[in-house]
Design an enzyme around this catalytic site. Sequence first.
Site, PDB file in Angstrom:
ATOM      1  N   GLY A 131     -13.168  -8.204  -1.840  1.00  0.00           N
ATOM      2  CA  GLY A 131     -13.137  -9.418  -1.004  1.00  0.00           C
ATOM      3  C   GLY A 131     -11.804 -10.130  -1.114  1.00  0.00           C
ATOM      4  O   GLY A 131     -10.740  -9.518  -1.052  1.00  0.00           O
ATOM      5  N   ARG A 187       0.823  -1.225   0.000  1.00  0.00           N
ATOM      6  CA  ARG A 187       0.000   0.000   0.000  1.00  0.00           C
ATOM      7  C   ARG A 187       0.850   1.264   0.000  1.00  0.00           C
ATOM      8  O   ARG A 187       0.451   2.271  -0.582  1.00  0.00           O
ATOM      9  CB  ARG A 187      -0.932   0.002   1.213  1.00  0.00           C
ATOM     10  CG  ARG A 187      -2.067  -0.971   1.010  1.00  0.00           C
ATOM     11  CD  ARG A 187      -3.009  -0.960   2.179  1.00  0.00           C
ATOM     12  NE  ARG A 187      -4.212  -1.684   1.826  1.00  0.00           N
ATOM     13  CZ  ARG A 187      -5.086  -2.146   2.708  1.00  0.00           C
ATOM     14  NH1 ARG A 187      -4.886  -1.949   4.004  1.00  0.00           N
ATOM     15  NH2 ARG A 187      -6.158  -2.778   2.317  1.00  0.00           N
ATOM     16  N   LYS A 236     -20.692 -16.130  -0.388  1.00  0.00           N
ATOM     17  CA  LYS A 236     -22.123 -15.927  -0.135  1.00  0.00           C
ATOM     18  C   LYS A 236     -22.810 -15.024  -1.138  1.00  0.00           C
ATOM     19  O   LYS A 236     -22.271 -13.974  -1.512  1.00  0.00           O
ATOM     20  CB  LYS A 236     -22.297 -15.293   1.244  1.00  0.00           C
ATOM     21  CG  LYS A 236     -21.961 -16.220   2.369  1.00  0.00           C
ATOM     22  CD  LYS A 236     -22.355 -15.518   3.642  1.00  0.00           C
ATOM     23  CE  LYS A 236     -21.932 -16.247   4.874  1.00  0.00           C
ATOM     24  NZ  LYS A 236     -21.941 -15.312   6.007  1.00  0.00           N
ATOM     25  N   GLY A 239     -14.028  -3.277   0.409  1.00  0.00           N
ATOM     26  CA  GLY A 239     -15.414  -2.800   0.456  1.00  0.00           C
ATOM     27  C   GLY A 239     -15.685  -1.720  -0.580  1.00  0.00           C
ATOM     28  O   GLY A 239     -16.757  -1.687  -1.198  1.00  0.00           O
TER      29      GLY A 239
HETATM   30  P1  AMP Z   1     -15.287 -13.611  -0.922  1.00  0.00           P
HETATM   31  O1  AMP Z   1     -14.477 -12.914   0.123  1.00  0.00           O
HETATM   32  O2  AMP Z   1     -16.734 -13.354  -0.872  1.00  0.00           O
HETATM   33  O3  AMP Z   1     -14.713 -13.400  -2.301  1.00  0.00           O
HETATM   34  O4  AMP Z   1     -15.231 -15.174  -0.607  1.00  0.00           O
HETATM   35  C1  AMP Z   1     -14.046 -15.877  -0.611  1.00  0.00           C
HETATM   36  C2  AMP Z   1     -14.179 -17.163   0.156  1.00  0.00           C
HETATM   37  O5  AMP Z   1     -15.146 -17.995  -0.439  1.00  0.00           O
HETATM   38  C3  AMP Z   1     -12.888 -17.930   0.163  1.00  0.00           C
HETATM   39  O6  AMP Z   1     -12.406 -18.007   1.474  1.00  0.00           O
HETATM   40  C4  AMP Z   1     -13.283 -19.307  -0.362  1.00  0.00           C
HETATM   41  O7  AMP Z   1     -12.689 -20.357   0.346  1.00  0.00           O
HETATM   42  C5  AMP Z   1     -14.782 -19.325  -0.175  1.00  0.00           C
HETATM   43  N1  AMP Z   1     -15.452 -20.278  -1.068  1.00  0.00           N
HETATM   44  C6  AMP Z   1     -15.426 -20.297  -2.407  1.00  0.00           C
HETATM   45  N2  AMP Z   1     -16.112 -21.354  -2.892  1.00  0.00           N
HETATM   46  C7  AMP Z   1     -16.591 -22.036  -1.818  1.00  0.00           C
HETATM   47  C8  AMP Z   1     -17.364 -23.208  -1.647  1.00  0.00           C
HETATM   48  N3  AMP Z   1     -17.803 -23.927  -2.689  1.00  0.00           N
HETATM   49  N4  AMP Z   1     -17.661 -23.601  -0.388  1.00  0.00           N
HETATM   50  C9  AMP Z   1     -17.228 -22.880   0.669  1.00  0.00           C
HETATM   51  N5  AMP Z   1     -16.501 -21.757   0.582  1.00  0.00           N
HETATM   52  C10 AMP Z   1     -16.179 -21.333  -0.645  1.00  0.00           C
END
Ligand code: AMP
Length: 397
Positions: free
Chosen positions: A354, A37, A198, A377
Amino acid sequence: MDKKTIKDIEVNGKKVFIRVDFNVPFDENLNITNDTRIRATLPTLNYLLDHGAAVIIACHIGRPTETREPQFSTKHVVGRLSELLGKDVKWAADCVGEVAEKAAADLKPGEVLLLENLRYHKEEKKNDPAFAKQLASLADVAVDDAFGVSHRAHASNVGIASELETVAGFLMEKEINYIGKTLEAPQRPFVGIIGGAKVSDKIGVISNMIDKVDTIIIGGGMAHTFDAAKGLPVGKSLCEKDKFDLARELLKKAEEKGVKVVLPLDLTIADDFSATANTKIVDVDKVPEDWEALDSGPKTSEAYVEALKGAKTVIWNGPMGVFEFDAFAKGTLAVAKAVAEATENGAISIVGGGDSIAALKKTGLADKISHISTGGGATLEFLEGKVLPGIAAIADK
Ligand code: AMP
């Protein structure tokens, strides 16, 4: 609307207040463990110094409470910043008040002053006008290079703009150009890739993407909510039952807009959430009750690669599986390769928000991407199509 940048103003002989994101990680001895950063702001800082400005840097570190925990002091950044700039960095033990005012008044062109943590004052996050005025009183003009806080209206990025003309630094300009302009007028075909854990975290992003893209790839954990909403068995996979209606609505919206949706065809399933679990590849309608999907399968990856062929714009947020475990990183790697290839063939590719950067770094293909967005974010809200207060506060050209 185009925003003014440091190139549009005269900085020679001026005192320039610059808001940066130096919220870097430290080890237990308060040594910086990752200075990305700080390095990212060097083009802006060097430009200002080379053009005769006296540079007053403001930032926050961590989440201090009113007790001003010493580990969040910006003085732990002075050494590294001096090394990277190749010059001494002066430090003021507060960001407002007498100490800051005296240090700023004494600062000469070509010199750098780092102010103490803005968030040692609760007025910063409250966007308190009197506090913004105090910050503004230190300088002649303000520069905002802290994209990561653009989704927040704080005194140092938004309040100050009522007092001083505020322009974008090079980092901020890059984010606005890539994300803002790409969303406004994308080259087509435009493919959005949304993965991660999610649906609930990314409803806004998926919905906004459907308004803009030609094709949307939905993968990772969130795909199972879409699958389950369509009546497919998902076993013990991540699944948000309370989001079924929403998932169906999003699919309907895509259909009405003629947006192609690519969901998994097959999955890599596991009998446990662990790096050493037993695994199988099954079609998406054959997930057994006591197994969980942790990555896409080979047919799915092929469909993703196919969907990305010929793309001229790609925006990617979120991994296609539990990439942290090597056994479940294949789907993410396949997408990274396809995005890198599309980029080599002339597409603009943007990755951010993310966990996306960590996932991309693991694939080793990060340098093949046109733009990796620096804000977590802030990037997500930008991709949602929201007006970010920090960007709105920057003067228009
Ligand atoms: P995000 O921060 O929303 O981009 O989410 C990232 C997280 O989603 C990572 O830690 C991944 O391990 C998790 N992830 C991705 N695919 C899956 C899955 N099929 N089941 C559980 N966790 C998942």
